[in-house]
Write an enzyme that holds these catalytic residues in place. Structure first.
Site, PDB file in Angstrom:
ATOM      1  N   TYR A 145       0.852  -1.192   0.000  1.00  5.70           N
ATOM      2  CA  TYR A 145       0.000   0.000   0.000  1.00  5.70           C
ATOM      3  C   TYR A 145       0.882   1.234   0.000  1.00  5.70           C
ATOM      4  CZ  TYR A 145      -3.445   3.472   1.554  1.00  5.70           C
ATOM      5  OH  TYR A 145      -4.260   4.573   1.661  1.00  5.70           O
ATOM      6  N   ASP A 239       9.311   2.765   0.147  1.00  2.00           N
ATOM      7  CA  ASP A 239       8.243   3.442   0.877  1.00  2.00           C
ATOM      8  C   ASP A 239       8.364   3.031   2.344  1.00  2.00           C
ATOM      9  OD1 ASP A 239       5.994   4.456   2.024  1.00  2.00           O
ATOM     10  OD2 ASP A 239       4.577   3.587   0.582  1.00  2.00           O
ATOM     11  N   LYS A 267       4.081   9.013   9.091  1.00  3.53           N
ATOM     12  CA  LYS A 267       3.781   8.435  10.404  1.00  3.53           C
ATOM     13  C   LYS A 267       4.734   8.915  11.516  1.00  3.53           C
ATOM     14  CE  LYS A 267       0.805   5.047   8.422  1.00  3.53           C
ATOM     15  NZ  LYS A 267       0.837   4.210   7.253  1.00  3.53           N
TER      16      LYS A 267
HETATM   17  C1  LIG Z   1       0.259   4.691   5.815  1.00  2.00           C
HETATM   18  C2  LIG Z   1       1.033   4.455   4.585  1.00  2.00           C
HETATM   19  C3  LIG Z   1       0.950   5.310   3.474  1.00  2.00           C
HETATM   20  C4  LIG Z   1      -0.043   6.435   3.386  1.00  2.00           C
HETATM   21  O1  LIG Z   1       0.177   7.410   4.360  1.00  2.00           O
HETATM   22  P1  LIG Z   1      -1.043   8.400   4.745  1.00  2.00           P
HETATM   23  O2  LIG Z   1      -0.417   9.342   5.710  1.00  2.00           O
HETATM   24  O3  LIG Z   1      -2.111   7.537   5.327  1.00  2.00           O
HETATM   25  O4  LIG Z   1      -1.480   9.058   3.495  1.00  2.00           O
HETATM   26  C5  LIG Z   1       1.796   5.079   2.408  1.00  2.00           C
HETATM   27  N1  LIG Z   1       2.675   4.063   2.423  1.00  2.00           N
HETATM   28  C6  LIG Z   1       2.771   3.209   3.463  1.00  2.00           C
HETATM   29  C7  LIG Z   1       3.779   2.123   3.431  1.00  2.00           C
HETATM   30  C8  LIG Z   1       1.944   3.374   4.573  1.00  2.00           C
HETATM   31  O5  LIG Z   1       2.025   2.492   5.589  1.00  2.00           O
END
Ligand SMILES: *Cc1c(COP(=O)(O)O)cnc(C)c1O
Length: 429
Positions: A145, A239, A267
């Protein structure tokens, strides 16, 4: 446990907010029941509006590595608020946070840009990779994701690498025609993608996947990815929105030693405030406006409140790097405890941990990719989730999410959680 106030609040919320929530997973659709409405956090605990107290293993889906209401973060935010909420002009606070991140990744991150979410960070990093290479296609992995931007809302297809189909309505097929899917931990599927297209701008991966449950990539797989992308003139993007500053201070880069061209964060770097960032070598980053032609902007980007929370968070983590082994030991103990009680009650369970991240699948076999993850018993998970919640343990409300330990999650809380898991597994087997 009494939930009448949450039930009432959910009904009221649903009248005015779509599904009653502002991010779909919060609605508890995959486990059923009413989501507790939260009154406040307290260290490693969440307290709902009915007064129930839960040991919190969600931690706002990752950011709160110091738990709720950490005094140092809160003071940093309060001090920043005194000076004003937003200026739309540069501040030294932004440079301060950027310098810290650059210092942690000497060969990878020379320059950064801050945004307001992980979604934005990834979306912009992809645009940058396309602008830098002059190529259009991207490769992503099934079950990974990367936020909800159009070209990344593509997940599972057939087993083979195929051009992706959108996994959300409202995303034109044309947008996702440039997204090729590959299989996690399967280098052949990546080779195939490079055979199918000579127009690949980048390969993006969660190097420690946390959005199909917790599934770390094998080190050798990441090393091979590094080689293939280099050979083909494609950008490798890690990511690390979830794993960055979570699995370890330097995330998967620190754990595996594999160095991508671009990395995205989110995060934890916001300390609970909305922050995302992406960074890499200066020669790539300088393709961004105002230095280059790849446009990217944000009214509230680099917001002083969020930057101050991030600075406080990174100061604490960089001064106490030893905390990651403490957190990993707790995650390890929790997962070994779950293993033990599952075995005792004859329930098939697979567990995994990386630093303060943990995951468990109700599955007969070890999970290495999305197809494996999908073979998990989601009905069993839903029963387990509900049982744990009723006994005061707040776990992520889907089989395909990751759990988090914070510094406020004590050894005692972990032991208590294992005892409760014992009772719950007994009752659901
Ligand atoms: C949470 C997450 C996102 C998206 O971040 P948001 O702040 O919710 O837009 C993208 N990549 C990874 C790996 C994530 O865990």
């Amino acid at each position: 446990m009494e939930h009448s106030k949450s039930i009432e609040a959910f009904e009221e919320a649903k009248r005015y907010i779509v599904g009653g929530v502002n991010s779909p997973v919060r609605a508890f659709n995959s486990v059923g029941g009413t989501p507790p409405f939260i009154e406040r956090g307290d260290g490693g605990y969440l307290i709902d509006i009915d007064g129930n107290r839960y040991i919190d293993y969600v931690q706002s889906w990752g950011p709160l590595i110091l738990g709720h209401t950490d005094e140092r973060i809160q003071k940093a935010v309060k001090d920043a608020v005194e000076k004003g909420l937003s200026f739309g002009a540069p501040t030294e606070t932004e440079t301060e946070l950027a310098k810290k991140i650059v210092s942690l990744f000497p060969n990878v991150v020379e320059k950064l840009r801050f945004v307001n979410s992980g979604t934005e960070a990834v979306m912009s990093a992809i645009r940058l990779a396309r602008g830098f290479t002059g190529k259009d296609d991207i490769v992503k992995f099934e079950g990974n994701y990367h936020g909800h931007s159009d070209s990344l809302l593509v997940q599972a297809g057939s087993g083979a690498t195929t051009f992706g189909k959108p996994s959300s309505s409202g995303v034109p097929q044309d947008f996702t025609n440039h997204t090729l899917l590959a299989k996690y931990n399967d280098i052949e599927s990546v080779k195939k993608a490079f055979e199918e297209s000579n127009n690949i701008a980048c390969v993006i991966i969660e190097p420690i996947a946390g959005n199909m449950g917790l599934v770390p990539a094998e080190k050798s797989f990441l090393e091979e990815l590094r080689e293939i992308t280099k050979e083909n003139g494609a950008i490798l993007i890690f990511d690390e929105v979830m794993s960055g500053f979570r699995a370890g201070l330097r995330g998967a880069i620190g754990i595996t030693g594999v160095e991508p061209d671009l990395v995205t964060f989110g995060k934890v770097i916001g300390g609970g405030m909305p922050v995302g960032a992406f960074g890499g070598k200066g020669e790539i980053m300088d393709y961004l406006s105002p230095n280059g032609g790849v446009y990217q902007a944000g009214t509230l980007s680099g917001n002083p409140i969020a930057m101050s929370a991030g600075n406080a968070m990174l100061d604490i983590l960089m001064e106490n790097e030893g905390v990651y082994s403490v957190l990993e030991n707790r995650a390890k103990r929790l997962m070994e405890g779950f293993d033990e009680v599952a075995k005792r009650h004859g329930i098939p369970l697979q567990t995994e941990y990386r630093g303060s991240m943990f995951g468990f699948f109700f599955n007969e076999n070890r999970v290495k990719n999305f197809d494996d993850a999908l073979k998990s018993d989601t009905k069993m998970f839903a029963k387990f989730h509900r049982g744990m919640l009723e006994q005061g343990v707040y776990l992520a409300c889907s089989q395909f999410e990751t759990g988090f330990i914070s510094t406020a999650t004590s050894d005692n809380m972990v032991e208590k959680t294992i005892d409760i898991a014992d009772k719950v597994m007994k009752s659901i087997r």
